[in-house]
Write a protein that holds these residues in place. Structure first.
Motif, short mmCIF file in Angstrom:
data_model
loop_
_atom_site.label_atom_id
_atom_site.label_comp_id
_atom_site.label_asym_id
_atom_site.label_seq_id
_atom_site.Cartn_x
_atom_site.Cartn_y
_atom_site.Cartn_z
N PHE A 1 -31.71 11.76 70.66
CA PHE A 1 -30.39 12.14 71.13
C PHE A 1 -30.38 13.57 71.67
O PHE A 1 -31.18 14.41 71.24
CB PHE A 1 -29.36 12.11 69.98
N ALA A 2 -29.44 13.83 72.56
CA ALA A 2 -29.05 15.21 72.80
C ALA A 2 -28.31 15.67 71.55
O ALA A 2 -27.46 14.95 71.01
CB ALA A 2 -28.15 15.30 74.02
N LYS A 3 -28.62 16.85 71.06
CA LYS A 3 -28.08 17.31 69.78
C LYS A 3 -26.56 17.30 69.76
O LYS A 3 -25.94 17.03 68.73
CB LYS A 3 -28.61 18.71 69.47
N VAL A 4 -25.93 17.56 70.90
CA VAL A 4 -24.46 17.60 70.94
C VAL A 4 -23.83 16.24 70.67
O VAL A 4 -22.65 16.15 70.36
CB VAL A 4 -23.94 18.12 72.30
N SER A 5 -24.61 15.17 70.78
CA SER A 5 -24.07 13.83 70.54
C SER A 5 -24.03 13.47 69.06
O SER A 5 -23.51 12.41 68.70
CB SER A 5 -24.89 12.78 71.30
N LEU A 6 -24.62 14.31 68.21
CA LEU A 6 -24.68 13.98 66.79
C LEU A 6 -23.66 14.75 65.96
O LEU A 6 -23.10 14.21 65.00
CB LEU A 6 -26.08 14.24 66.25
N SER A 7 -23.43 16.01 66.31
CA SER A 7 -22.41 16.81 65.63
C SER A 7 -22.61 16.77 64.11
O SER A 7 -23.64 17.17 63.59
CB SER A 7 -21.02 16.32 66.01
N ASP A 8 -21.64 16.25 63.37
CA ASP A 8 -21.68 16.29 61.90
C ASP A 8 -22.78 15.41 61.30
O ASP A 8 -23.13 15.59 60.13
CB ASP A 8 -20.33 15.85 61.32
N GLU A 9 -23.32 14.46 62.07
CA GLU A 9 -24.35 13.58 61.51
C GLU A 9 -25.57 14.36 61.04
O GLU A 9 -26.25 13.95 60.10
CB GLU A 9 -24.78 12.52 62.53
N LEU A 10 -25.87 15.50 61.71
CA LEU A 10 -27.03 16.28 61.31
C LEU A 10 -26.84 16.92 59.94
O LEU A 10 -27.80 17.36 59.32
CB LEU A 10 -27.33 17.35 62.36
N GLN A 11 -25.59 16.99 59.47
CA GLN A 11 -25.32 17.50 58.13
C GLN A 11 -25.22 16.39 57.10
O GLN A 11 -25.06 16.63 55.91
CB GLN A 11 -23.99 18.29 58.13
N HIS A 12 -25.32 15.13 57.57
CA HIS A 12 -25.20 13.97 56.68
C HIS A 12 -26.43 13.90 55.78
O HIS A 12 -27.57 14.02 56.25
CB HIS A 12 -25.07 12.70 57.52
N PRO A 13 -26.26 13.70 54.50
CA PRO A 13 -27.41 13.69 53.58
C PRO A 13 -28.37 12.54 53.84
O PRO A 13 -29.52 12.60 53.38
CB PRO A 13 -26.76 13.57 52.19
N ASP A 14 -27.93 11.51 54.54
CA ASP A 14 -28.80 10.36 54.78
C ASP A 14 -29.53 10.45 56.13
O ASP A 14 -30.31 9.58 56.47
CB ASP A 14 -27.97 9.07 54.74
N VAL A 15 -29.27 11.49 56.92
CA VAL A 15 -29.88 11.63 58.24
C VAL A 15 -30.99 12.67 58.19
O VAL A 15 -30.80 13.78 57.70
CB VAL A 15 -28.82 12.02 59.30
#
Length: 296
Positions: free
Chosen positions: A239-253
């Motif tokens: 992904f382009a990082k801007v498409s993930l937003s809060d998912e990168l802070q998700h404990p399962d990601v």
């Protein structure tokens, strides 16, 4: 009847999608709008609209007339705007296009601030992963992530966003974590774009840039679908990082292969190339040019 009033009534009907909607937008009565359109069609000697009980659509002649008159009215609006520095003078409709996920995460949250600054604006926000034709779809401003190939457009880069390769913890517990890009050939890689059976993902190593052909059991033309597939443990996504937003802070990601990824995608503002850019388009472009980078 005033010819300029006929033209502005015509444009209002086109952009509002009907006579009653145009009347609400302009503050005139529906009969006044109908009379203006009727006078215009009699003067031109052509039918500009196909009318039915359910819809009003442009004829071929109507589309050509709209394509010619819309820029002229924009130029007149621009000339009027140059005579005043008041933000209240920035008014009228503006159609903004952005990719669905990027628009939801980063463009939509800025719209209240835009409308607060310019209360006379009417924003039509088009969110779609399909790249819109700016002329055919009457797009005033597009916000694009990635390469822009539009020779008849002006492109202003405002930020960059790196690529990231991610998967869920539950997926990696079952399939293992790839330690090099070559390991991806043994993984289920989710493909953005739709219909493709494989994709070449870009990486960099000690000897320079290279790509790895990956495959998977889920592809889609929607970034939202690929994001959901990753979160559900279906596979790995790029992904382009801007498409993930809060998912990168998700404990399962979990992000993987960071040391092999160097590509950056441009975030750009794009508008049709023309002699006069309406003041409202210029002001909205400046707003996003200053507001977007801080979010990315």
């Amino acid at each position: 009847m005033d010819r300029f009033h006929e033209v502005t009534a015509f444009i209002a009907v086109v952009e509002a999608g009907g006579f009653s909607a145009a009347a609400r937008r302009t503050g005139e009565s529906q009969s006044a709008i109908s009379k203006a359109i009727g006078a215009l069609e009699r003067r031109l000697g052509v039918a500009l609209f196909n009318r039915s009980t359910r819809s009003v659509t442009l004829t071929d002649q109507g589309q050509r007339y709209y394509d010619r008159t819309r820029p002229l009215v924009d130029e007149m609006d621009d000339a009027d705007s140059e005579m005043t520095s008041s933000t209240l003078a920035v008014s009228g409709s503006i159609r903004i296009a952005a990719a669905s996920t990027f628009g939801r995460l980063h463009v939509l949250p800025l719209i209240p601030g835009l409308l607060s600054r310019y209360p006379g604006l009417q924003v039509d926000l088009v969110l779609s992963d399909f790249v819109r034709n700016m002329v055919d779809d009457r797009i005033d401003l597009a916000i694009r992530v990635g390469q822009v190939n539009e020779p008849d457009a002006v492109v202003k880069r405002v930020a960059g966003t790196p690529l990231v390769c991610v998967g869920s913890r539950r997926y990696f517990e079952q399939r293992g974590i790839p330690s090099t890009p070559a390991d991806l050939v043994h993984h289920n890689c989710l493909l953005y774009g739709g219909l493709e059976e494989s994709a070449d993902w870009p990486f960099v190593g000690p000897e320079g840039r290279f790509s790895v052909t990956v495959r998977g059991n889920l592809s889609s033309n929607s970034v939202e679908t690929i994001r959901a597939g990753v979160l559900a443990g279906v596979g790995i996504g790029l992904f382009a990082k801007v498409s993930l937003s809060d998912e990168l802070q998700h404990p399962d990601v979990i992000t993987v292969l960071d040391e092999f990824i160097s590509d950056v995608r441009d975030v750009s503002l794009v508008w049709p190339k023309r002699r006069f850019v309406p003041e409202r388009v210029r002001r909205v472009t400046e707003f996003f040019a200053s507001s977007l980078p801080s979010r990315l």
